[in-house]
Write a protein that holds these residues in place. Structure first.
Motif, PDB file in Angstrom:
ATOM      1  N   ARG A  31       4.257  10.790  -4.023  1.00 13.93           N
ATOM      2  CA  ARG A  31       3.180  10.801  -5.033  1.00 13.93           C
ATOM      3  C   ARG A  31       2.924   9.705  -5.654  1.00 13.93           C
ATOM      4  N   ASP A  32       1.529   9.950  -6.298  1.00 12.70           N
ATOM      5  CA  ASP A  32       1.164   8.901  -7.649  1.00 12.70           C
ATOM      6  C   ASP A  32       1.400   9.412  -8.534  1.00 12.70           C
ATOM      7  N   ILE A  33       1.670   8.265  -9.316  1.00  9.58           N
ATOM      8  CA  ILE A  33       3.103   8.581 -10.784  1.00  9.58           C
ATOM      9  C   ILE A  33       1.536   9.413 -12.168  1.00  9.58           C
ATOM     10  N   ARG A  34       1.863   9.905 -12.312  1.00  9.76           N
ATOM     11  CA  ARG A  34       0.866  10.665 -13.432  1.00  9.76           C
ATOM     12  C   ARG A  34       1.702  11.377 -14.826  1.00  9.76           C
ATOM     13  N   CYS A  76       1.024  -1.559  -0.566  1.00  8.60           N
ATOM     14  CA  CYS A  76      -0.504  -0.123   0.129  1.00  8.60           C
ATOM     15  C   CYS A  76       0.755   1.610  -0.141  1.00  8.60           C
ATOM     16  N   GLY A  77       1.917   0.874  -0.159  1.00  9.50           N
ATOM     17  CA  GLY A  77       2.861   2.460  -0.355  1.00  9.50           C
ATOM     18  C   GLY A  77       3.071   2.751   1.388  1.00  9.50           C
ATOM     19  N   GLN A  78       2.549   2.496   2.228  1.00  9.64           N
ATOM     20  CA  GLN A  78       2.767   2.852   3.984  1.00  9.64           C
ATOM     21  C   GLN A  78       3.986   2.245   4.353  1.00  9.64           C
ATOM     22  N   ILE A  79       5.240   3.013   3.716  1.00  5.91           N
ATOM     23  CA  ILE A  79       6.529   2.779   4.497  1.00  5.91           C
ATOM     24  C   ILE A  79       7.056   2.843   5.819  1.00  5.91           C
ATOM     25  N   GLU A  80       6.101   4.020   5.987  1.00  8.49           N
ATOM     26  CA  GLU A  80       6.631   4.201   7.617  1.00  8.49           C
ATOM     27  C   GLU A  80       6.557   3.360   8.700  1.00  8.49           C
ATOM     28  N   GLU A  81       5.321   2.999   8.763  1.00  3.74           N
ATOM     29  CA  GLU A  81       4.038   1.594   9.190  1.00  3.74           C
ATOM     30  C   GLU A  81       4.639   0.601   8.451  1.00  3.74           C
ATOM     31  N   LEU A 113       7.966  -5.506  -5.002  1.00  4.54           N
ATOM     32  CA  LEU A 113       7.919  -3.833  -5.252  1.00  4.54           C
ATOM     33  C   LEU A 113       6.908  -2.966  -4.015  1.00  4.54           C
ATOM     34  N   PRO A 114       6.761  -1.850  -3.573  1.00  2.58           N
ATOM     35  CA  PRO A 114       6.192  -0.609  -3.269  1.00  2.58           C
ATOM     36  C   PRO A 114       4.951  -0.852  -4.050  1.00  2.58           C
ATOM     37  N   LEU A 115       3.752   0.061  -3.199  1.00  2.00           N
ATOM     38  CA  LEU A 115       3.076   0.860  -4.641  1.00  2.00           C
ATOM     39  C   LEU A 115       3.496   1.331  -5.303  1.00  2.00           C
ATOM     40  N   ARG A 116       2.716   1.271  -6.315  1.00  2.00           N
ATOM     41  CA  ARG A 116       3.515   1.844  -7.617  1.00  2.00           C
ATOM     42  C   ARG A 116       3.553   3.880  -7.197  1.00  2.00           C
ATOM     43  N   GLY A 117       4.938   4.628  -7.520  1.00  2.00           N
ATOM     44  CA  GLY A 117       4.780   5.584  -7.404  1.00  2.00           C
ATOM     45  C   GLY A 117       5.903   6.327  -6.753  1.00  2.00           C
ATOM     46  N   VAL A 118       5.948   7.501  -6.150  1.00  2.00           N
ATOM     47  CA  VAL A 118       7.284   8.346  -6.156  1.00  2.00           C
ATOM     48  C   VAL A 118       7.954   8.276  -4.806  1.00  2.00           C
ATOM     49  N   SER A 124      17.642  10.625  -1.920  1.00  2.00           N
ATOM     50  CA  SER A 124      17.242  10.879  -3.253  1.00  2.00           C
ATOM     51  C   SER A 124      16.187  11.091  -3.838  1.00  2.00           C
ATOM     52  N   VAL A 125      15.195  10.713  -4.809  1.00  2.00           N
ATOM     53  CA  VAL A 125      13.907  10.478  -5.438  1.00  2.00           C
ATOM     54  C   VAL A 125      13.648   9.303  -6.290  1.00  2.00           C
ATOM     55  N   THR A 126      12.954   8.079  -6.090  1.00  2.00           N
ATOM     56  CA  THR A 126      12.671   7.312  -6.600  1.00  2.00           C
ATOM     57  C   THR A 126      11.140   6.618  -7.252  1.00  2.00           C
ATOM     58  N   ASN A 127      11.392   6.060  -8.371  1.00  2.00           N
ATOM     59  CA  ASN A 127      10.020   6.630  -9.132  1.00  2.00           C
ATOM     60  C   ASN A 127       9.845   5.123  -9.297  1.00  2.00           C
ATOM     61  N   VAL A 128       9.124   4.315  -8.760  1.00  2.00           N
ATOM     62  CA  VAL A 128       8.405   2.828  -8.664  1.00  2.00           C
ATOM     63  C   VAL A 128       7.197   2.407  -9.856  1.00  2.00           C
TER      64      VAL A 128
END
Length: 303
Positions: free
Chosen positions: A276-279, A170-175, A215-220, A234-238
């Protein structure tokens, strides 16, 4: 710290205390097992050793499951936990058919085992028929110690790999990090990409990620990337890159304040939080402006 890797064919005479489990993410509960096996090893004069799988058991089981951390990544986690020894047990179609007693007998016939540690929900052997109680009875028969740890709780919930997996998906990295007790990361070699990183004036690394890796939820994401022992914001796009009409799933990292050639280097990307989301942007220039905005997260990072 060096971790000694044992296999079922290794000649090794030093007595062992074994922490049994998959240790698929070495979360806080797993860390409690490792701490206990080190304590037990001190008591009985043996070497603490964790047992894990060197291969992906989901591939053998054909369930399609992916690993939270690859074997190589888990080696890093075991090293960080101060484990001096690891037994890399093969997970094959043959080994998965071993009865619980045969599995334990193979361990104890091959190595001098003075103690076992496992969690309350540990299962092993064919059809997962082996239980902690079975392990305890076996240990008593051969005169070894056995410790069974209760569940480790956090905020009234049991810490589990399943919960970590859900947070990552779900992209909840901190959790996820709060359950892991360490950061979620991935490591791999940098491969050739599209060559458009120069548009952004940030060095860009396209990471070769194992197909076994979850991999985590698609996003930045806000990330920290380690290159040659040095860490950079860094900033990573998945995921895909719709601005360039590229929808193939990749992991692309842009390193802030780094200069140099990244190609073929082995790097580690640690995830900090979802941004953020990828767009799809109207133009590469508009995307470039957004990436500069994304990169501002570095002002909150302390190396």
């Amino acid at each position: 710290m060096f971790v000694r890797i044992l296999t079922p064919t290794t000649e090794y005479t030093q007595p062992l205390c074994l922490a049994l489990g998959f240790f698929d993410c070495v979360h806080i509960g797993h860390q409690a097992l490792l701490a206990e096996v080190k304590r037990q090893a001190d008591v009985c004069g043996a070497q603490p050793c964790a047992v894990t799988f060197a291969s992906n058991p989901y591939a053998v089981l054909q369930t399609g499951g992916q690993l939270l951390f690859t074997y190589e990544e888990r080696l890093r986690l075991f090293r960080e936990q101060g484990m001096p020894c690891l037994l890399a047990w093969p997970f094959t179609s043959q080994s998965m058919r071993l009865s619980p007693e045969m599995f334990l007998s193979q361990l104890t016939n091959r190595f001098s085992v003075r103690g076992f540690v496992c969690g309350h929900d540990y299962r092993f052997g064919a059809q997962a028929a082996g239980t902690p109680e079975f392990l305890q009875e076996f240990a008593e028969k051969i005169g070894s110690m056995c410790s069974i740890l209760p569940p480790i709780m956090q905020n009234g919930e049991r810490i589990s790999s399943t919960k970590v997996r859900e947070h990552i998906a779900c992209g909840q990295i901190e959790e996820a990090e709060s359950l892991l007790g360490h950061a979620y990361f991935m490591q791999g070699n940098v491969c050739r990409g599209r060559g458009v990183g120069k548009l952004y004036e940030f060095p860009t690394a396209n990471l070769q990620v194992s197909s076994d890796k979850l991999l985590p939820l698609r996003g930045v994401y806000a990330t920290v990337t380690e290159v040659d022992g040095v860490r950079y914001a860094s900033v990573t796009n998945v995921g895909g890159k719709p601005t360039f009409n590229e929808m193939s799933e990749t992991v692309e990292t842009m390193l802030i304040d780094f200069s140099g050639d990244l190609y073929e280097k082995n790097i580690t990307v640690t995830f900090v939080r979802w941004l953020r989301d990828i767009r799809k942007f109207a133009s590469p220039t508009e995307l470039k402006q957004q990436i500069y905005t994304d990169a501002q997260w570095r002002t909150q990072w302390k190396s």
